[in-house]
Design a protein around this motif. Structure first.
Motif, mmCIF file in Angstrom:
data_model
loop_
_atom_site.group_PDB
_atom_site.id
_atom_site.type_symbol
_atom_site.label_atom_id
_atom_site.label_comp_id
_atom_site.label_asym_id
_atom_site.label_seq_id
_atom_site.Cartn_x
_atom_site.Cartn_y
_atom_site.Cartn_z
ATOM 1 N N MET A 50 -50.073 -69.914 -65.347
ATOM 2 C CA MET A 50 -51.010 -71.456 -65.532
ATOM 3 C C MET A 50 -50.527 -72.677 -64.418
ATOM 4 S SD MET A 50 -52.074 -71.825 -69.468
ATOM 5 C CE MET A 50 -52.587 -73.376 -69.122
ATOM 6 N N TYR A 51 -48.929 -72.705 -64.636
ATOM 7 C CA TYR A 51 -48.259 -73.788 -63.916
ATOM 8 C C TYR A 51 -48.330 -73.445 -62.320
ATOM 9 C CZ TYR A 51 -44.305 -75.751 -61.690
ATOM 10 O OH TYR A 51 -43.290 -76.372 -60.731
ATOM 11 N N LEU A 52 -47.753 -72.254 -62.141
ATOM 12 C CA LEU A 52 -47.761 -71.891 -60.696
ATOM 13 C C LEU A 52 -49.164 -71.642 -60.078
ATOM 14 C CD1 LEU A 52 -44.388 -69.826 -60.471
ATOM 15 C CD2 LEU A 52 -44.957 -71.881 -59.544
ATOM 16 N N GLY A 53 -50.050 -70.923 -60.873
ATOM 17 C CA GLY A 53 -51.171 -70.709 -60.382
ATOM 18 C C GLY A 53 -52.107 -71.939 -60.130
ATOM 19 N N LEU A 54 -52.082 -72.919 -60.848
ATOM 20 C CA LEU A 54 -52.745 -74.218 -60.769
ATOM 21 C C LEU A 54 -52.124 -74.808 -59.502
ATOM 22 C CD1 LEU A 54 -53.151 -75.227 -64.333
ATOM 23 C CD2 LEU A 54 -55.040 -74.756 -62.659
ATOM 24 N N ASN A 55 -50.823 -74.970 -59.342
ATOM 25 C CA ASN A 55 -50.267 -75.484 -58.109
ATOM 26 C C ASN A 55 -50.558 -75.033 -56.952
ATOM 27 O OD1 ASN A 55 -48.080 -77.826 -58.504
ATOM 28 N ND2 ASN A 55 -48.235 -76.750 -60.558
ATOM 29 N N LEU A 103 -45.922 -76.104 -68.200
ATOM 30 C CA LEU A 103 -44.500 -75.743 -67.810
ATOM 31 C C LEU A 103 -43.726 -75.863 -68.987
ATOM 32 C CD1 LEU A 103 -42.228 -74.699 -65.843
ATOM 33 C CD2 LEU A 103 -42.523 -76.747 -64.921
ATOM 34 N N SER A 104 -43.825 -77.284 -69.390
ATOM 35 C CA SER A 104 -43.237 -77.756 -70.615
ATOM 36 C C SER A 104 -43.379 -76.774 -71.879
ATOM 37 C CB SER A 104 -44.019 -78.966 -70.980
ATOM 38 O OG SER A 104 -43.762 -80.062 -69.883
ATOM 39 N N VAL A 105 -44.591 -76.196 -71.978
ATOM 40 C CA VAL A 105 -44.732 -75.233 -73.154
ATOM 41 C C VAL A 105 -43.883 -73.953 -72.665
ATOM 42 C CG1 VAL A 105 -46.337 -73.743 -74.268
ATOM 43 C CG2 VAL A 105 -46.903 -76.209 -73.490
ATOM 44 N N ALA A 106 -43.767 -73.614 -71.544
ATOM 45 C CA ALA A 106 -43.040 -72.434 -71.187
ATOM 46 C C ALA A 106 -41.697 -72.679 -71.120
ATOM 47 C CB ALA A 106 -43.207 -72.244 -69.757
ATOM 48 N N THR A 107 -41.146 -73.994 -71.112
ATOM 49 C CA THR A 107 -39.768 -74.037 -71.241
ATOM 50 C C THR A 107 -39.022 -74.134 -72.615
ATOM 51 O OG1 THR A 107 -39.813 -75.612 -69.216
ATOM 52 C CG2 THR A 107 -38.106 -76.178 -70.730
ATOM 53 N N LEU A 108 -40.217 -74.946 -73.518
ATOM 54 C CA LEU A 108 -39.781 -74.531 -74.838
ATOM 55 C C LEU A 108 -39.671 -73.338 -75.424
ATOM 56 C CD1 LEU A 108 -41.735 -78.084 -76.157
ATOM 57 C CD2 LEU A 108 -39.145 -77.661 -75.728
ATOM 58 N N SER A 109 -40.349 -72.488 -74.763
ATOM 59 C CA SER A 109 -40.228 -70.997 -75.456
ATOM 60 C C SER A 109 -39.424 -70.231 -74.742
ATOM 61 C CB SER A 109 -41.872 -70.247 -74.924
ATOM 62 O OG SER A 109 -41.815 -70.022 -73.672
ATOM 63 N N VAL A 110 -38.651 -70.505 -73.848
ATOM 64 C CA VAL A 110 -37.354 -69.969 -73.273
ATOM 65 C C VAL A 110 -36.450 -69.413 -74.231
ATOM 66 C CG1 VAL A 110 -35.696 -69.852 -71.617
ATOM 67 C CG2 VAL A 110 -37.949 -70.791 -70.985
ATOM 68 N N ARG A 111 -36.114 -70.342 -75.118
ATOM 69 C CA ARG A 111 -34.827 -69.909 -75.964
ATOM 70 C C ARG A 111 -35.084 -68.747 -76.735
ATOM 71 N NH1 ARG A 111 -29.801 -71.663 -77.401
ATOM 72 N NH2 ARG A 111 -30.010 -73.386 -76.085
ATOM 73 N N GLY A 112 -36.317 -68.677 -77.184
ATOM 74 C CA GLY A 112 -36.721 -67.411 -78.010
ATOM 75 C C GLY A 112 -36.739 -66.173 -77.043
ATOM 76 N N ALA A 113 -37.134 -66.365 -75.802
ATOM 77 C CA ALA A 113 -37.193 -65.191 -75.121
ATOM 78 C C ALA A 113 -35.550 -64.839 -74.359
ATOM 79 C CB ALA A 113 -37.977 -65.568 -73.755
ATOM 80 N N SER A 114 -34.963 -65.517 -74.060
ATOM 81 C CA SER A 114 -33.642 -65.243 -73.621
ATOM 82 C C SER A 114 -32.640 -65.005 -74.768
ATOM 83 C CB SER A 114 -33.143 -66.431 -72.808
ATOM 84 O OG SER A 114 -33.137 -67.305 -73.510
ATOM 85 N N SER A 115 -32.727 -65.125 -75.799
ATOM 86 C CA SER A 115 -31.741 -64.720 -77.116
ATOM 87 C C SER A 115 -31.852 -63.344 -77.182
ATOM 88 C CB SER A 115 -31.809 -65.653 -78.187
ATOM 89 O OG SER A 115 -33.134 -65.597 -78.872
ATOM 90 N N GLY A 116 -30.706 -62.719 -77.371
ATOM 91 C CA GLY A 116 -30.903 -61.222 -77.799
ATOM 92 C C GLY A 116 -30.536 -60.457 -76.830
ATOM 93 N N VAL A 141 -46.248 -60.022 -66.392
ATOM 94 C CA VAL A 141 -47.473 -60.732 -67.134
ATOM 95 C C VAL A 141 -48.160 -61.740 -66.326
ATOM 96 C CG1 VAL A 141 -47.707 -62.385 -69.026
ATOM 97 C CG2 VAL A 141 -46.014 -60.595 -69.782
ATOM 98 N N GLY A 142 -47.498 -62.397 -65.685
ATOM 99 C CA GLY A 142 -48.142 -63.330 -64.549
ATOM 100 C C GLY A 142 -48.946 -62.764 -63.731
ATOM 101 N N ALA A 143 -48.377 -61.669 -63.312
ATOM 102 C CA ALA A 143 -49.251 -60.852 -62.125
ATOM 103 C C ALA A 143 -50.271 -60.219 -62.679
ATOM 104 C CB ALA A 143 -48.242 -59.702 -61.591
ATOM 105 N N VAL A 144 -50.385 -59.774 -63.880
ATOM 106 C CA VAL A 144 -51.799 -59.463 -64.541
ATOM 107 C C VAL A 144 -52.624 -60.371 -64.546
ATOM 108 C CG1 VAL A 144 -52.587 -58.062 -66.542
ATOM 109 C CG2 VAL A 144 -50.523 -57.308 -65.409
ATOM 110 N N VAL A 145 -52.554 -61.305 -65.377
ATOM 111 C CA VAL A 145 -53.091 -62.404 -65.484
ATOM 112 C C VAL A 145 -53.838 -63.177 -64.128
ATOM 113 C CG1 VAL A 145 -53.691 -64.792 -66.323
ATOM 114 C CG2 VAL A 145 -52.210 -63.205 -67.818
#
Length: 290
Positions: free
Chosen positions: A78-83, A160-173, A186-190
């Motif tokens: 969304m963010y990069l595609g639209l830009n 991008l704001s929504v993506a930023t808020l989701s990063v912590r859950g993705a990067s932990s672990g 995922v971005g490439a497929v969409v």
């Protein structure tokens, strides 16, 4: 925020800001969505390959998969595609200024949606930042900017704001590099599906195009995303987003040097107001020393 975090943030900001200029070069000579899908396919495969070589696996937790998919769709598709599409008619400097409003949106969403405490200085910073954006938008709209491209950039910043808020859950672990590669795939497929439905393969080949594509694939694409994940995991999404206050300056500077773009006095004033607003939001988040 230690020295390492500051270095990571400055490096990320420069890499991230330069992406607008390289994207502007690419979309003038190639279909934007197809080019971006190909970029993410290459970056994703490199990321996954390197992660596998380091012993990382795709055995992510359910929360990691959810966050990775959200990040891949919101930031990459969304963010990069639209830009990328917007920059066929929008200057790289203007696109970087709009995207720099992301930390303001992160702060606003955290305050309104997640009920995070925001001191008076932070609220003043949000207001100040959005006033700066409004100043620039008013000038550009009166000057005849392409409204469709402008709207795409604004919607992209929100994604991008929504993506930023989701990063912590993705990067932990753990499995950080694997996650970076997977969210790019995922971005490439969409984007690949969108490209097949909306674009035809028409490319004007040149050394400039090839250099821009290689650069945007490896530097803003792979390296900057990895640094961003590390930075957010180290200091948190809100503090990491503060480094975006440098993006208007870096984005405009790179576009001016490589593309010859210029800004008017009102644009400069607007950028200064945005930067001050973002800095105020960051300072309001700082905990007093014990």
């Amino acid at each position: 925020m230690d020295i390492r975090a500051i270095f990571l943030g400055l490096t990320f900001a420069l890499m991230w800001s330069s992406a607008f200029t390289s994207a502007r070069i690419i979309v003038q000579d190639a279909p934007p969505v197809t080019a971006l899908a190909l970029r993410f396919l290459i970056s994703g495969l490199i990321g996954v390959g390197l992660a596998a070589a380091l012993g990382q696996t795709a055995g992510l937790s359910r929360a990691q998969w959810r966050s990775t998919i959200i990040f891949g769709i919101c930031q990459n598709a969304m963010y990069l595609g639209l830009n990328f599409v917007a920059m066929r008619t929008i200057e790289a400097g203007l696109a970087s200024i709009i995207a720099s409003s992301m930390p303001l949106m992160v702060g606003m969403l955290g305050w309104i949606v997640f009920r995070e405490r925001l001191p008076a200085l932070g609220i003043a910073g949000l207001v100040m930042g959005f006033v700066g954006v409004a100043v620039i938008m008013a000038t550009r709209i009166s000057g005849g900017v392409d409204m469709t491209g402008l709207a795409m950039c604004i919607i992209g910043a929100l994604a991008l704001s929504v993506a930023t808020l989701s990063v912590r859950g993705a990067s932990s672990g753990g499995n950080l590099l694997m996650i970076v590669g997977l969210q790019m795939l995922v971005g490439a497929v969409v984007l690949g599906v969108v490209a097949l439905l909306t674009e035809t393969w028409q490319v004007t080949w040149s050394a400039r195009l090839i250099a821009a594509f290689i650069y945007t694939t490896l530097v803003p694409g792979l390296a900057a995303t990895l640094i961003w994940f590390v930075l957010v995991n180290r200091i948190g999404a809100v503090r990491a987003a503060t480094f975006h206050f440098l993006n208007p300056f870096f984005g405009v500077a790179v576009a001016a040097v490589l593309l010859g773009e210029t800004l008017g006095l009102t644009d400069v004033i607007g950028v200064a107001i945005i930067m001050a607003g973002i800095l105020a939001v960051q300072l309001s988040r700082q905990k007093p020393p014990a």
